[in-house]
Write a protein that holds these residues in place. Sequence first.
Motif, short mmCIF file in Angstrom:
data_model
loop_
_atom_site.label_atom_id
_atom_site.label_comp_id
_atom_site.label_asym_id
_atom_site.label_seq_id
_atom_site.Cartn_x
_atom_site.Cartn_y
_atom_site.Cartn_z
N VAL A 128 -3.32 -3.28 -6.15
CA VAL A 128 -4.76 -3.28 -6.35
C VAL A 128 -5.36 -4.66 -6.09
CG1 VAL A 128 -6.59 -3.00 -8.07
CG2 VAL A 128 -4.73 -1.34 -7.93
N LEU A 129 -4.72 -5.71 -6.62
CA LEU A 129 -5.34 -7.04 -6.57
C LEU A 129 -4.88 -7.89 -5.38
CD1 LEU A 129 -5.28 -7.99 -10.35
CD2 LEU A 129 -7.15 -7.01 -9.01
N HIS A 130 -3.63 -7.77 -4.97
CA HIS A 130 -3.11 -8.63 -3.90
C HIS A 130 -2.21 -7.82 -2.97
CE1 HIS A 130 -4.62 -11.94 -6.33
NE2 HIS A 130 -3.90 -11.50 -7.35
N PRO A 131 -2.74 -6.78 -2.32
CA PRO A 131 -1.87 -5.88 -1.56
C PRO A 131 -1.16 -6.53 -0.37
CG PRO A 131 -4.17 -5.42 -1.11
CD PRO A 131 -4.15 -6.37 -2.26
N TYR A 132 -1.74 -7.58 0.19
CA TYR A 132 -1.17 -8.19 1.40
C TYR A 132 -0.59 -9.58 1.15
CZ TYR A 132 -4.01 -4.46 3.39
OH TYR A 132 -4.56 -3.23 3.67
N ALA A 133 -0.36 -9.91 -0.12
CA ALA A 133 0.08 -11.27 -0.45
C ALA A 133 1.38 -11.63 0.25
CB ALA A 133 0.22 -11.41 -1.97
N SER A 144 11.91 -10.40 -0.11
CA SER A 144 13.17 -10.50 0.63
C SER A 144 13.09 -9.75 1.96
CB SER A 144 14.33 -9.95 -0.21
OG SER A 144 14.11 -8.58 -0.54
N GLN A 145 12.38 -8.63 1.97
CA GLN A 145 12.24 -7.85 3.19
C GLN A 145 11.34 -8.56 4.20
OE1 GLN A 145 10.90 -4.09 1.64
NE2 GLN A 145 12.90 -3.61 0.73
N PHE A 146 10.26 -9.17 3.73
CA PHE A 146 9.43 -9.95 4.63
C PHE A 146 10.18 -11.18 5.14
CE2 PHE A 146 5.62 -7.71 2.96
CZ PHE A 146 5.01 -7.44 4.18
N ALA A 147 11.04 -11.75 4.30
CA ALA A 147 11.84 -12.90 4.75
C ALA A 147 12.78 -12.48 5.88
CB ALA A 147 12.63 -13.47 3.58
N ALA A 148 13.38 -11.30 5.77
CA ALA A 148 14.25 -10.80 6.83
C ALA A 148 13.46 -10.55 8.11
CB ALA A 148 14.94 -9.52 6.38
N ALA A 149 12.24 -10.02 7.97
CA ALA A 149 11.38 -9.80 9.13
C ALA A 149 11.00 -11.12 9.79
CB ALA A 149 10.14 -9.03 8.71
N ARG A 181 1.87 -14.34 3.24
CA ARG A 181 2.74 -15.48 2.97
C ARG A 181 3.67 -15.75 4.15
NH1 ARG A 181 4.50 -13.66 -1.36
NH2 ARG A 181 3.05 -14.76 -2.75
N VAL A 182 4.08 -14.70 4.83
CA VAL A 182 5.07 -14.81 5.91
C VAL A 182 4.42 -14.88 7.29
CG1 VAL A 182 6.95 -13.57 7.07
CG2 VAL A 182 6.93 -13.76 4.58
N PHE A 183 3.39 -14.06 7.51
CA PHE A 183 2.82 -13.94 8.86
C PHE A 183 1.42 -14.52 8.99
CE2 PHE A 183 5.98 -10.44 8.88
CZ PHE A 183 6.77 -10.91 9.94
N GLY A 184 0.92 -15.14 7.93
CA GLY A 184 -0.38 -15.78 8.02
C GLY A 184 -1.50 -14.94 7.44
N ALA A 185 -2.64 -15.57 7.24
CA ALA A 185 -3.76 -14.94 6.53
C ALA A 185 -4.44 -13.85 7.35
CB ALA A 185 -4.78 -16.01 6.13
#
Length: 285
Positions: free
Chosen positions: A83-88, A48-53, A92-96
Motif C-alpha cells: 500500500v505505502l511503498h509498492p515499488y521500493a 534478494s530476488q531484485f539483487a539476483a535480477a 532501489r535496484v533499477f532506479g526511480a
Amino acid sequence: MTLLLQISDPHFGTERPDVVEALLQLAAREQPDLAVLSGDITQRARRSQFAAARAFVDRLCATPTLVIPGNHDIPLFNLFARVLHPYANHRRVFGADLEPVFESRELLVIGLNTTRRARHTDGEVSTEQIERAAQRLERATPLQLRVVVTHHPVASVAAEDTRNLLHGREHAIRRWAQAGADLILGGHIHLPYVLPLASRMDIARPVWAVQAGTAVSTRIRGQIPNSVNLIRYDASDPNGRKAVVARYDYDENGNAFVPVLEHALDLPSTDEARSPVSVRAAGSS
C-alpha cells in the motif's frame, strides 16, 4: 541494422541457472543495442530476488537496458509495503523511473508501468499515460522503430487469456497507432506470439503486438519452453523500413537459446500505412 532483445517474466527467485547462463551467452553473441525487460522481474518482489535480477543485468556486457515492473514486482503478502511503498525494492535496484524511455538514431522505446497496487494481477493504462506516450511517439524521427512496452498484453490468441488483457487497451492502441507506433511489446502470460492489430480493429496504421514467453523461470506455460525475442530492425532498406521478430527458445539438449520462428514485418513509413506480414519457420527460405 539495430537489434533489440526482449526478455520478459524472468521471475528471479524461480530462475533456472543453466537457462540464465544460456541467455547471457545469447546476448554476448548477438550484442543487442538494447535489452528490454518487460515486467515480472521477480517472483515476490523481495530484495534478494531484485539483487539476483540486478546481477543478471550487470552481466549483459554493458548492453543498455530498459526495465519496467510487472504485477509480481509489487509485494503480495506484505500489505504495508504494497500500500505505502509498492515499488521500493524495484526502485532501489533499477532506479526511480518506472517508465523509462530509450532513444537512439533508429530506436524509440517507451516503457509504461501498467501495474496497479489495488489490483492483484490485472493491468491498466490511464488516459494520461496513453496521451504522454502518444505525444512522445509523435516526435519520433522517420528512421526510428517506434515501440511501446507494457507488461500486460493488448491482444490474445487464447480465449483463456482475455481476462489478462490490459484495461484501457482499445483506446491506447488507437491513439498510439494514430501517433505512429510500430510495436507494442508485452509479457505476463508466458506465451510468445506476434499479432497484427490492424486485423482486429480499425486503426490508423499497422501496429503489431509482440509477446514474449518467460525467459528463465521454471514457471513455463504448458509445453512452451523458456523463450525470448530478438527484434532486428533495418531502416536503410530502399523498399522501406523492415523488422524481423525472431523467437528464440531454450534447447535442453544443447543448453542454448536457438531460433525457432520468425515474423517478417513490412513497416509503414511515417505517413503511410502498409500491412503485409509474413511468418515462416526459422531456417526456411
